[in-house]
Motif scaffolding. Structure first.
Motif, mmCIF file in Angstrom:
data_model
loop_
_atom_site.group_PDB
_atom_site.id
_atom_site.type_symbol
_atom_site.label_atom_id
_atom_site.label_comp_id
_atom_site.label_asym_id
_atom_site.label_seq_id
_atom_site.Cartn_x
_atom_site.Cartn_y
_atom_site.Cartn_z
ATOM 1 N N ASN A 119 10.060 2.912 -8.352
ATOM 2 C CA ASN A 119 11.248 3.160 -7.546
ATOM 3 C C ASN A 119 11.240 4.616 -7.111
ATOM 4 N N THR A 120 11.385 4.875 -5.818
ATOM 5 C CA THR A 120 11.299 6.235 -5.288
ATOM 6 C C THR A 120 12.430 6.491 -4.299
ATOM 7 N N GLU A 121 12.502 7.739 -3.834
ATOM 8 C CA GLU A 121 13.489 8.107 -2.817
ATOM 9 C C GLU A 121 13.177 7.465 -1.475
ATOM 10 N N ALA A 122 11.981 6.922 -1.328
ATOM 11 C CA ALA A 122 11.586 6.284 -0.071
ATOM 12 C C ALA A 122 11.546 4.769 -0.170
ATOM 13 N N GLY A 123 11.947 4.202 -1.309
ATOM 14 C CA GLY A 123 11.936 2.758 -1.479
ATOM 15 C C GLY A 123 11.113 2.345 -2.683
ATOM 16 N N LEU A 124 10.879 1.044 -2.795
ATOM 17 C CA LEU A 124 10.128 0.482 -3.907
ATOM 18 C C LEU A 124 8.671 0.285 -3.493
ATOM 19 N N PHE A 125 7.756 0.831 -4.291
ATOM 20 C CA PHE A 125 6.328 0.752 -4.003
ATOM 21 C C PHE A 125 5.600 0.063 -5.155
ATOM 22 N N THR A 126 4.481 -0.573 -4.826
ATOM 23 C CA THR A 126 3.542 -1.035 -5.842
ATOM 24 C C THR A 126 2.264 -0.216 -5.713
ATOM 25 N N VAL A 127 1.649 0.063 -6.851
ATOM 26 C CA VAL A 127 0.387 0.800 -6.891
ATOM 27 C C VAL A 127 -0.585 0.022 -7.757
ATOM 28 N N ARG A 180 -6.377 4.449 -25.442
ATOM 29 C CA ARG A 180 -6.710 5.366 -24.345
ATOM 30 C C ARG A 180 -5.442 5.897 -23.701
ATOM 31 N N CYS A 181 -5.620 6.964 -22.975
ATOM 32 C CA CYS A 181 -4.550 7.552 -22.172
ATOM 33 C C CYS A 181 -5.123 7.852 -20.801
ATOM 34 N N ARG A 182 -4.521 7.300 -19.779
ATOM 35 C CA ARG A 182 -4.989 7.527 -18.405
ATOM 36 C C ARG A 182 -3.915 8.240 -17.603
ATOM 37 N N VAL A 183 -4.359 8.974 -16.615
ATOM 38 C CA VAL A 183 -3.442 9.722 -15.760
ATOM 39 C C VAL A 183 -3.727 9.344 -14.306
ATOM 40 N N VAL A 184 -2.671 8.992 -13.572
ATOM 41 C CA VAL A 184 -2.784 8.656 -12.153
ATOM 42 C C VAL A 184 -1.982 9.679 -11.359
ATOM 43 N N ASN A 185 -2.664 10.389 -10.467
ATOM 44 C CA ASN A 185 -1.994 11.373 -9.601
ATOM 45 C C ASN A 185 -1.337 10.634 -8.438
ATOM 46 N N LEU A 186 -0.006 10.715 -8.346
ATOM 47 C CA LEU A 186 0.728 9.968 -7.325
ATOM 48 C C LEU A 186 0.816 10.693 -5.985
ATOM 49 N N GLU A 187 0.463 11.948 -5.940
ATOM 50 C CA GLU A 187 0.617 12.717 -4.696
ATOM 51 C C GLU A 187 -0.153 12.125 -3.524
ATOM 52 N N PRO A 188 -1.424 11.726 -3.703
ATOM 53 C CA PRO A 188 -2.124 11.142 -2.553
ATOM 54 C C PRO A 188 -1.746 9.688 -2.272
ATOM 55 N N LEU A 189 -0.951 9.079 -3.155
ATOM 56 C CA LEU A 189 -0.634 7.663 -3.011
ATOM 57 C C LEU A 189 0.721 7.405 -2.380
ATOM 58 N N LEU A 190 1.667 8.330 -2.525
ATOM 59 C CA LEU A 190 3.024 8.122 -2.044
ATOM 60 C C LEU A 190 3.391 9.173 -1.000
ATOM 61 N N PRO A 191 4.322 8.850 -0.110
ATOM 62 C CA PRO A 191 4.821 9.869 0.834
ATOM 63 C C PRO A 191 5.430 11.042 0.072
ATOM 64 N N SER A 192 5.368 12.227 0.670
ATOM 65 C CA SER A 192 5.831 13.432 -0.029
ATOM 66 C C SER A 192 7.299 13.334 -0.430
ATOM 67 N N HIS A 193 8.146 12.777 0.446
ATOM 68 C CA HIS A 193 9.562 12.689 0.106
ATOM 69 C C HIS A 193 9.841 11.647 -0.973
ATOM 70 N N ALA A 194 8.874 10.731 -1.205
ATOM 71 C CA ALA A 194 9.054 9.732 -2.247
ATOM 72 C C ALA A 194 8.868 10.320 -3.639
ATOM 73 N N LYS A 229 1.608 -0.081 -1.733
ATOM 74 C CA LYS A 229 2.285 -0.893 -0.730
ATOM 75 C C LYS A 229 3.781 -0.751 -0.914
ATOM 76 N N LYS A 230 4.491 -0.552 0.173
ATOM 77 C CA LYS A 230 5.944 -0.514 0.122
ATOM 78 C C LYS A 230 6.463 -1.942 0.217
ATOM 79 N N VAL A 231 7.266 -2.360 -0.778
ATOM 80 C CA VAL A 231 7.724 -3.747 -0.830
ATOM 81 C C VAL A 231 9.213 -3.897 -0.580
ATOM 82 N N ASP A 232 9.977 -2.786 -0.632
ATOM 83 C CA ASP A 232 11.412 -2.875 -0.367
ATOM 84 C C ASP A 232 11.927 -1.486 -0.015
#
Length: 386
Positions: free
Chosen positions: A341-349, A308-322, A357-360
């Motif tokens: 790893n993002t411009e706003a820190g480390l997140f788990t999804v 399978r191939c799944r797609v997760v849209n990150l726009e509603p899950l992360l801050p815009s600057h991330a 959740k932002k973890v670092d």
């Protein structure tokens, strides 16, 4: 007929709960909050007896299923200057770090200078330790049991030539218990799989904690460079490592002592092997704020079967600057938890619920290795000496 005594005024003692009822309450303490279990065990001897019982320990793990993420390991590169004048030199070295994401603090493991964290799986962490007498250390961060391992002579030259671009290698640690569900792997036994490559060959060997010996080294005449900073994946007795510059995966079958290279139908060099999901290799890639999850079954003779191939849209899950710069740096197997790893820190999804959740706050992670384990009756155990 005498009347019943009048009700007493003031504060009354709560009714005494039976042990079974207390056990059902304790079962529902979140596994990523081991501090609450420790506090409950300190209330009285009755509660400690319930929590220390082997039957409760087993039921607690079965009730929650996959072990929780207690934290993650990662490496940081540092530099130091020593000497004066013309004798002034700079030395680069790695420091392994453990970052807790739960109420869990492993003893003396937050920073280890000249320790290189390679892998974390089944409650064990694997470190390369070039400045010590041994080459590797396997560590249980909950019980703090440690095993020291020296590489076989054929590999010592490989792992010591870290600056040689023509020699690459990586390693993985795997629980070796027969028919283990990997809910409770403390105490071993375990394997360490080591795969390397030079200009001519790709070669492999594995270490058994039972025999305390390495298997004979096997090789194939295919110089596929191993991605040294990449993740490994384990399916049964087979260990997989991603290759550099090519969308290929090296498969090492420890049971059959076979080594082969599997070509994947990827066109993008940004596709990464991150782990295993439902018994299938899991690859990820990012494009236009969308996370693509690609699952693959590696068949015999290097054949591939896409599941399978799944797609997760990150726009509603992360801050815009991330979303300006996102990379997948880790995966918690069994929980469906992706580390970004993002411009706003480390997140788990969480892939199933979409919960993030932002973890670092750091933004420079390139590889994180989730440490997953239950922490139940191990509290109070003192770390062993070096």
């Amino acid at each position: 007929m005498s009347l019943p005594p009048p009700p007493q005024r003031g504060r009354q003692s709560p009714p005494v709960l039976v042990d079974d009822a207390l056990g059902e309450i304790f079962l529902r303490i979140p596994p990523d909050d081991p501090k609450s279990l420790v506090r409950a065990a300190a209330v009285c001897t009755t509660w400690r007896g319930i929590l220390s019982d082997a039957a409760f320990d087993r039921c607690y793990r079965e009730f929650h299923g996959a072990p929780p993420v207690l934290g993650f390991l990662h490496n940081k590169r540092h530099e130091r200057t020593y000497g004066k004048g013309r004798n002034k030199r700079r030395e680069a070295y790695l420091v392994s770090n453990f970052v807790s994401t739960a109420s869990f603090r492993p003893p003396a493991c937050h920073e280890r200078r000249h320790w290189h964290a390679l892998d974390s799986r089944h409650g064990l962490a694997l470190f390369h330790t070039p400045k010590r007498d041994e080459d590797f250390v396997v560590c249980d961060l909950v019980t703090y049991d440690r095993w020291r391992i020296n590489a076989i002579s054929e590999f010592r030259t490989v792992i010591s030539n870290a600056n040689d671009e023509d020699i690459t290698w990586n390693a993985a640690v795997i629980c070796a218990k027969e028919q283990c569900n990997h809910i409770y792997c403390h105490g071993g036994p375990f394997f360490v799989a080591l795969v390397g490559s030079d200009e001519e060959k790709t070669f492999a060997s594995f270490y058994s904690s039972v025999t305390r010996k390495w298997s004979g080294m096997i090789s194939i005449d295919e110089p596929h460079a191993i991605l040294m900073t990449g993740h490994s994946a384990v399916v049964g007795n087979k260990v997989y490592f991603h290759c550099e510059e090519t969308e290929s995966v090296v498969e090492y079958d420890m049971g059959e002592q076979e080594l082969c290279v599997i070509d994947t139908p990827f066109e993008s060099e940004l596709v990464d092997l991150v782990g295993v999901e439902d018994g299938m290799l899991l690859f990820t890639t990012l494009k236009n704020s969308r996370l693509y999850l690609l699952s693959m079954v590696a068949g015999p003779d290097g054949t591939k079967e896409w599941a399978r191939c799944r797609v997760v849209n990150l726009e509603p899950l992360l801050p815009s600057h991330a979303l300006l710069d996102v990379s997948v740096v880790g995966f918690a197997q069994g929980l469906g938890l992706i580390f970004l790893n993002t411009e706003a820190g480390l997140f788990t999804v969480e892939l199933a619920s979409g919960r993030r959740k932002k973890v670092d706050g750091d933004t420079s992670f390139t590889k994180v290795m989730p440490y997953m384990s239950f922490f139940t009756k191990e509290w109070g155990r003192q770390p062993t000496s070096e």
